[in-house]
Design a protein around this motif. Structure first.
Motif, PDB file in Angstrom:
ATOM      1  N   GLN A  12       0.618  -1.167  -0.166  1.00  0.00           N
ATOM      2  CA  GLN A  12       0.009   0.101   0.576  1.00  0.00           C
ATOM      3  C   GLN A  12       0.825   1.460   0.194  1.00  0.00           C
ATOM      4  O   GLN A  12       0.070   2.494   0.172  1.00  0.00           O
ATOM      5  CB  GLN A  12      -0.851  -0.072   1.099  1.00  0.00           C
ATOM      6  N   GLN A  17       4.599   1.219  -4.625  1.00  0.00           N
ATOM      7  CA  GLN A  17       3.616   0.575  -5.865  1.00  0.00           C
ATOM      8  C   GLN A  17       3.931   0.341  -7.190  1.00  0.00           C
ATOM      9  O   GLN A  17       3.685  -0.522  -7.967  1.00  0.00           O
ATOM     10  CB  GLN A  17       2.459   1.149  -6.011  1.00  0.00           C
ATOM     11  N   ASN A  80       0.210   4.298 -12.970  1.00  0.00           N
ATOM     12  CA  ASN A  80       0.941   2.234 -12.334  1.00  0.00           C
ATOM     13  C   ASN A  80       1.278   1.671 -13.450  1.00  0.00           C
ATOM     14  O   ASN A  80       0.837   0.625 -13.740  1.00  0.00           O
ATOM     15  CB  ASN A  80       0.833   1.882 -10.429  1.00  0.00           C
TER      16      ASN A  80
END
Length: 150
Positions: A12, A17, A80
């Motif tokens: 997280q 990420q 991402n």
């Protein structure tokens, strides 16, 4: 309890990420390159490394499409996901280092005509494929924008 653990998980953390996205894309891209290359080698042979050229050319096309679409204003792609697809998947799928190694192998075998055709053909077809991908993406974006306006 599990939900709280996942919320506090390292996955997280915003700094982690992008690395995870790139790594997951790279795994998929490398596996696609490997198995697609094996399949093509069965049909095309390995005398001249056509599979590397086809993979690079198709990767350039997909890179052109995705890069153009992901930077447009009509389609929003999460950063991402863009990293997963462009940097991870296509970075591992395309095989520029293999291309150069294959070129060097052909040169060492003194197969100068094949080396020139392979080397220049890969670069030229890669550039053309990237341009075609950009053109396709721009056409799609124009269609989407005109549909949105009506």
């Amino acid at each position: 309890m599990l939900r709280q653990i996942l919320k506090q998980s390292i996955l997280q953390k915003p700094a982690v990420q992008p690395a995870i996205a790139i790594a997951l894309g790279a795994i998929a891209g490398a596996l696609c390159r490997y198995y697609w290359g094996l399949g093509m080698n069965r049909f095309l042979g390995i005398e001249v490394p056509y599979s590397t050229m086809v993979i690079n050319v198709s990767g350039c096309f997909v890179m052109g499409v995705l890069a153009t679409l992901s930077l447009g204003t009509v389609i929003t792609i999460h950063p991402n996901l863009r990293l997963l697809l462009l940097t991870g998947f296509l970075g591992a799928y395309t095989t520029f280092s293999s291309y150069e190694l294959d070129s060097a192998r052909l040169l060492m075998q003194e197969r100068f005509v094949e080396t020139g055709l392979y080397w220049a053909g890969s670069a030229l077809l890669g550039l053309i494929s990237a341009q075609l991908g950009i053109g396709l993406a721009e056409w799609l974006l124009a269609k989407l924008e005109s549909n949105r306006a009506t």
